[in-house]
Design a protein around this motif. Structure first.
Motif, PDB file in Angstrom:
ATOM      1  N   VAL A   1      30.763  50.184  18.911  1.00 11.65           N
ATOM      2  CA  VAL A   1      30.140  50.445  20.212  1.00 11.65           C
ATOM      3  C   VAL A   1      28.871  49.595  20.307  1.00 11.65           C
ATOM      4  CG1 VAL A   1      31.106  52.771  20.413  1.00 11.65           C
ATOM      5  CG2 VAL A   1      28.856  52.464  19.376  1.00 11.65           C
ATOM      6  N   ASP A   2      28.479  49.281  21.533  1.00 11.44           N
ATOM      7  CA  ASP A   2      27.306  48.409  21.725  1.00 11.44           C
ATOM      8  C   ASP A   2      26.004  49.063  21.285  1.00 11.44           C
ATOM      9  OD1 ASP A   2      28.782  46.287  22.744  1.00 11.44           O
ATOM     10  OD2 ASP A   2      28.666  47.062  24.785  1.00 11.44           O
ATOM     11  N   ASP A   3      25.819  50.334  21.621  1.00 10.04           N
ATOM     12  CA  ASP A   3      24.566  51.038  21.338  1.00 10.04           C
ATOM     13  C   ASP A   3      24.896  52.443  20.857  1.00 10.04           C
ATOM     14  OD1 ASP A   3      22.036  52.136  21.261  1.00 10.04           O
ATOM     15  OD2 ASP A   3      21.700  52.047  23.418  1.00 10.04           O
ATOM     16  N   VAL A   4      24.689  52.714  19.582  1.00 13.55           N
ATOM     17  CA  VAL A   4      25.060  54.016  19.019  1.00 13.55           C
ATOM     18  C   VAL A   4      24.291  55.164  19.656  1.00 13.55           C
ATOM     19  CG1 VAL A   4      25.781  53.033  16.820  1.00 13.55           C
ATOM     20  CG2 VAL A   4      23.460  53.923  17.058  1.00 13.55           C
ATOM     21  N   THR A   5      23.123  54.866  20.250  1.00 10.85           N
ATOM     22  CA  THR A   5      22.313  55.929  20.844  1.00 10.85           C
ATOM     23  C   THR A   5      22.695  56.239  22.285  1.00 10.85           C
ATOM     24  OG1 THR A   5      20.603  54.377  21.572  1.00 10.85           O
ATOM     25  CG2 THR A   5      20.352  55.352  19.371  1.00 10.85           C
ATOM     26  N   GLU A   6      23.636  55.494  22.847  1.00  9.73           N
ATOM     27  CA  GLU A   6      24.032  55.726  24.239  1.00  9.73           C
ATOM     28  C   GLU A   6      24.534  57.151  24.445  1.00  9.73           C
ATOM     29  OE1 GLU A   6      27.207  53.933  27.466  1.00  9.73           O
ATOM     30  OE2 GLU A   6      26.606  52.701  25.771  1.00  9.73           O
ATOM     31  N   HIS A   7      25.287  57.649  23.484  1.00 11.62           N
ATOM     32  CA  HIS A   7      25.761  59.042  23.529  1.00 11.62           C
ATOM     33  C   HIS A   7      25.224  59.741  22.287  1.00 11.62           C
ATOM     34  CE1 HIS A   7      28.330  58.476  26.973  1.00 11.62           C
ATOM     35  NE2 HIS A   7      28.707  57.335  26.439  1.00 11.62           N
ATOM     36  N   TRP A   8      24.033  60.257  22.432  1.00  5.93           N
ATOM     37  CA  TRP A   8      23.360  60.903  21.309  1.00  5.93           C
ATOM     38  C   TRP A   8      23.550  62.415  21.384  1.00  5.93           C
ATOM     39  CZ3 TRP A   8      18.499  58.326  19.165  1.00  5.93           C
ATOM     40  CH2 TRP A   8      18.048  58.993  18.018  1.00  5.93           C
ATOM     41  N   THR A   9      23.218  62.988  22.524  1.00  6.87           N
ATOM     42  CA  THR A   9      23.297  64.444  22.669  1.00  6.87           C
ATOM     43  C   THR A   9      24.426  64.882  23.574  1.00  6.87           C
ATOM     44  OG1 THR A   9      21.737  64.396  24.508  1.00  6.87           O
ATOM     45  CG2 THR A   9      20.821  64.729  22.291  1.00  6.87           C
ATOM     46  N   SER A  10      25.050  63.957  24.274  1.00  4.48           N
ATOM     47  CA  SER A  10      26.124  64.338  25.196  1.00  4.48           C
ATOM     48  C   SER A  10      27.426  63.649  24.798  1.00  4.48           C
ATOM     49  CB  SER A  10      25.757  63.953  26.631  1.00  4.48           C
ATOM     50  OG  SER A  10      25.574  62.559  26.733  1.00  4.48           O
ATOM     51  N   LYS A  11      28.508  64.373  24.995  1.00  5.67           N
ATOM     52  CA  LYS A  11      29.830  63.855  24.661  1.00  5.67           C
ATOM     53  C   LYS A  11      30.181  62.701  25.599  1.00  5.67           C
ATOM     54  CE  LYS A  11      34.623  65.317  24.293  1.00  5.67           C
ATOM     55  NZ  LYS A  11      35.557  66.434  24.447  1.00  5.67           N
ATOM     56  N   PRO A  12      30.701  61.616  25.064  1.00  8.56           N
ATOM     57  CA  PRO A  12      31.112  60.508  25.938  1.00  8.56           C
ATOM     58  C   PRO A  12      32.324  60.913  26.777  1.00  8.56           C
ATOM     59  CG  PRO A  12      31.704  60.058  23.661  1.00  8.56           C
ATOM     60  CD  PRO A  12      30.910  61.324  23.656  1.00  8.56           C
ATOM     61  N   SER A  13      32.502  60.249  27.910  1.00 11.04           N
ATOM     62  CA  SER A  13      33.645  60.572  28.771  1.00 11.04           C
ATOM     63  C   SER A  13      34.964  60.241  28.068  1.00 11.04           C
ATOM     64  CB  SER A  13      33.551  59.839  30.102  1.00 11.04           C
ATOM     65  OG  SER A  13      33.509  58.443  29.893  1.00 11.04           O
ATOM     66  N   GLU A  14      34.961  59.218  27.234  1.00 10.84           N
ATOM     67  CA  GLU A  14      36.119  58.870  26.405  1.00 10.84           C
ATOM     68  C   GLU A  14      35.634  58.568  24.993  1.00 10.84           C
ATOM     69  OE1 GLU A  14      38.876  55.942  27.657  1.00 10.84           O
ATOM     70  OE2 GLU A  14      38.898  56.635  29.727  1.00 10.84           O
ATOM     71  N   ILE A  15      36.382  59.028  24.032  1.00 13.99           N
ATOM     72  CA  ILE A  15      36.047  58.767  22.636  1.00 13.99           C
ATOM     73  C   ILE A  15      36.276  57.278  22.364  1.00 13.99           C
ATOM     74  CG2 ILE A  15      36.617  59.343  20.240  1.00 13.99           C
ATOM     75  CD1 ILE A  15      35.271  61.586  21.943  1.00 13.99           C
ATOM     76  N   SER A  16      35.371  56.668  21.633  1.00 15.13           N
ATOM     77  CA  SER A  16      35.473  55.225  21.371  1.00 15.13           C
ATOM     78  C   SER A  16      36.700  54.906  20.525  1.00 15.13           C
ATOM     79  CB  SER A  16      34.208  54.722  20.672  1.00 15.13           C
ATOM     80  OG  SER A  16      34.155  55.204  19.338  1.00 15.13           O
ATOM     81  N   LEU A  17      37.171  53.695  20.705  1.00 17.75           N
ATOM     82  CA  LEU A  17      38.302  53.222  19.898  1.00 17.75           C
ATOM     83  C   LEU A  17      37.950  53.209  18.418  1.00 17.75           C
ATOM     84  CD1 LEU A  17      39.500  50.256  22.135  1.00 17.75           C
ATOM     85  CD2 LEU A  17      40.603  52.482  21.845  1.00 17.75           C
ATOM     86  N   ARG A  18      36.693  52.916  18.100  1.00 19.12           N
ATOM     87  CA  ARG A  18      36.258  52.870  16.702  1.00 19.12           C
ATOM     88  C   ARG A  18      36.309  54.271  16.085  1.00 19.12           C
ATOM     89  NH1 ARG A  18      32.962  49.668  13.119  1.00 19.12           N
ATOM     90  NH2 ARG A  18      33.750  47.713  13.791  1.00 19.12           N
ATOM     91  N   CYS A  19      35.926  55.285  16.839  1.00 20.01           N
ATOM     92  CA  CYS A  19      36.008  56.666  16.333  1.00 20.01           C
ATOM     93  C   CYS A  19      37.463  57.041  16.062  1.00 20.01           C
ATOM     94  CB  CYS A  19      35.373  57.632  17.332  1.00 20.01           C
ATOM     95  SG  CYS A  19      35.386  59.350  16.788  1.00 20.01           S
ATOM     96  N   ASN A  20      38.342  56.726  17.010  1.00 28.93           N
ATOM     97  CA  ASN A  20      39.770  56.988  16.804  1.00 28.93           C
ATOM     98  C   ASN A  20      40.284  56.282  15.559  1.00 28.93           C
ATOM     99  OD1 ASN A  20      40.262  58.676  18.982  1.00 28.93           O
ATOM    100  ND2 ASN A  20      40.645  56.980  20.369  1.00 28.93           N
ATOM    101  N   TYR A  21      39.813  55.066  15.334  1.00 27.38           N
ATOM    102  CA  TYR A  21      40.218  54.292  14.163  1.00 27.38           C
ATOM    103  C   TYR A  21      39.844  55.024  12.863  1.00 27.38           C
ATOM    104  CZ  TYR A  21      39.893  50.634  10.611  1.00 27.38           C
ATOM    105  OH  TYR A  21      39.996  49.904   9.451  1.00 27.38           O
TER     106      TYR A  21
END
Length: 92
Positions: free
Chosen positions: A13-33
């Motif tokens: 992901v470009d910025d790890v702090t973009e979703h710090w306290t709130s769940k992202p609208s979609e889970i990143s591909l890297r997390c799924n990996y």
């Protein structure tokens, strides 16, 4: 080259702090990996990752902090997580 069962590692992901306290609208591909690798038995965290803080660990893995804290860290700690939720996101 044949892709492994869990696929090739997507970009971080470009910025790890973009979703710090709130769940992202979609889970990143890297997390799924990382979750797919963990469930396939081809990845286990090392001692460095377990002792680092959440910010450094999220940067190392290339995922948002929220994903590390709520999805990956429970796997590391030996807890279970609902993988079906993250696998429904980002399918192309």
């Amino acid at each position: 080259m044949t892709a492994p069962l869990w696929g090739h590692k997507p970009p971080p992901v470009d910025d790890v702090t973009e979703h710090w306290t709130s769940k992202p609208s979609e889970i990143s591909l890297r997390c799924n990996y990382w979750i797919a690798r963990h469930h396939a038995g081809s990845w286990r965290s090392n001692r460095w990752l377990r002792r680092e803080g959440y910010h450094a660990a999220a940067e190392h893995l290339g995922v948002w902090i929220w994903e590390y804290l709520h999805m990956i860290r429970p796997l590391i700690d030996g807890e279970t997580t609902d993988v079906s939720e993250c696998r429904t996101s980002n399918r192309g």
